[in-house]
Design a protein around this motif. Sequence first.
Motif, PDB file in Angstrom:
ATOM      1  N   TYR A  80      45.780 -22.470 -17.080  1.00  0.00           N
ATOM      2  CA  TYR A  80      44.788 -22.953 -16.126  1.00  0.00           C
ATOM      3  C   TYR A  80      45.427 -23.431 -14.821  1.00  0.00           C
ATOM      4  O   TYR A  80      44.729 -23.894 -13.920  1.00  0.00           O
TER       5      TYR A  80
ATOM      6  N   VAL B 118      40.465 -28.123 -14.994  1.00  0.00           N
ATOM      7  CA  VAL B 118      39.680 -27.148 -15.749  1.00  0.00           C
ATOM      8  C   VAL B 118      40.193 -27.118 -17.187  1.00  0.00           C
ATOM      9  O   VAL B 118      41.403 -27.017 -17.421  1.00  0.00           O
TER      10      VAL B 118
ATOM     11  N   LEU C 111      34.414 -21.031 -10.613  1.00  0.00           N
ATOM     12  CA  LEU C 111      34.147 -20.739 -12.021  1.00  0.00           C
ATOM     13  C   LEU C 111      32.910 -19.874 -12.213  1.00  0.00           C
ATOM     14  O   LEU C 111      32.551 -19.543 -13.340  1.00  0.00           O
TER      15      LEU C 111
ATOM     16  N   ASN D  50      34.736 -22.495 -19.752  1.00  0.00           N
ATOM     17  CA  ASN D  50      35.511 -23.567 -19.132  1.00  0.00           C
ATOM     18  C   ASN D  50      34.612 -24.666 -18.585  1.00  0.00           C
ATOM     19  O   ASN D  50      33.465 -24.420 -18.216  1.00  0.00           O
TER      20      ASN D  50
ATOM     21  N   CYS E 286      32.689 -25.431  -9.131  1.00  0.00           N
ATOM     22  CA  CYS E 286      32.239 -24.617 -10.261  1.00  0.00           C
ATOM     23  C   CYS E 286      31.403 -23.420  -9.798  1.00  0.00           C
ATOM     24  O   CYS E 286      31.523 -22.323 -10.344  1.00  0.00           O
TER      25      CYS E 286
ATOM     26  N   LEU F  56      34.921 -28.543 -16.098  1.00  0.00           N
ATOM     27  CA  LEU F  56      35.749 -29.293 -15.147  1.00  0.00           C
ATOM     28  C   LEU F  56      35.557 -30.787 -15.387  1.00  0.00           C
ATOM     29  O   LEU F  56      34.428 -31.285 -15.380  1.00  0.00           O
TER      30      LEU F  56
END
Length: 328
Positions: free
Chosen positions: A279, A128, A167, A135, A163, A137
Motif C-alpha cells: 500500500y 489505506v 480509491l 480497501n 477515496c 482509509l
Amino acid sequence: MKIVVDAMGGDYAPEVVIEGSLLAVKEYDVDVVLVGDQPKIERLLKKYKYTGSRISVQHASEVIEMCEPPATSIRRKRNSSIVVGINLVKEGKADAFFSAGNTGAVVCAGTLGLGLLPGIERPGIGIVTPTLKGNSLIIDVGANIDPKPSQLLQYGIMADAYCKNILNKPDPAVGLLNIGEEEKKGTEFIREAYELLEKSKLNFIGNVEGRDLFTGKCDIIICDGFVGNVALKVSESAAEAMQKFLKRHLLGSVWGKIGLVFMMPSLKHFKKQIDYAEYGGALLLGVNGVVIIGHGRSSKRAIKNAIRVAKEEIERQVNAKILEAIRV
C-alpha cells in the motif's frame, strides 16, 4: 513529474531507499531526487550500475534520527534531508516528497514548510488498509493527538476526496471510531464530532467500533491521532503475530509441513494482501503539497509503492479536489 525521496530516512536507509527508487523509475514515469549524503548515495548508485538520467542527487549534510524531537530537530537541522527535501517542493523544484524517516519531523516540516490548504486547521495522516470488502482509509493515525471536533470533520472531507479520486469510491461511507455504535457513546469531544459529521454532506453512517476496522463496514474511519496510532500499531502487531503463530503450528508436525506445500500459494496471496509494503506510504493530507510518509521498516518494494502513491496523488490533483470540497 519529479518526486523527492529522503534517502536517509528509514531503518535500512540509504541502500534500501535507493533500491526502491531504482525500481520506481523503471516501472513508473517519474524522476526521483535523492536527498542526503551525496558521496554515499552516489557510491550506491554506482554499485547498482545506474547510469540513467531519471535519478539526481541533492546533498544534505544532516540527518534527523528517529529518536529526535520533531519540532526542535527541524529548527536545528535546517540542512537535514527532510527539511531540504520539503524545501525543494516548496520552491517548485519538485512535485512531491517522500520519507520513511522521523514521522513527527516530516509532519512538522511539511506543515511549516508548505503551509496548510485554505480552510484546513491541522493536517492528518491517512493510511489505506485492506478489509474484507476492499480497501478503507483510516485518518488520523498520528499527526494530531489532541484535535478539535471541527478538525475531525475536515479529516472526513479530505478522506472523502481522496477515496473518490484515488480509491474510485463514488460515495464512500464514513464512520467515526468510538467505543460503541450508539449516538450518545463516547466522550463529549466524540459526541460533538458526531454532530458535525451528521450535519455534513458526507455519507456518514455513524459510530463504528474497533472490531470494524477490517470488516469493510465503511470506507473511511475517522479518529484522533492518538487512538488511530494505537489502533494501527495493534493491527500491525496482530498481523505479524498471526503469521508467526500460523508458521509455528504448520511447521510443528510432519502433516503440517505436508499441508504447507499445498497451502503455499494461498498463504503467499494472504501475506501480500496484509503486507503494508503493497500500500506504499501514508498520506499527509491537509498540507499545501504532496507528502507521503513511509513505515520506518520500509522495504524496497514499499519505497517503490510509496513513490507510486505520490505519483497518483499528483496526477489526480487530490489537493485541488480537497479545496473544492472544503469550500462547499
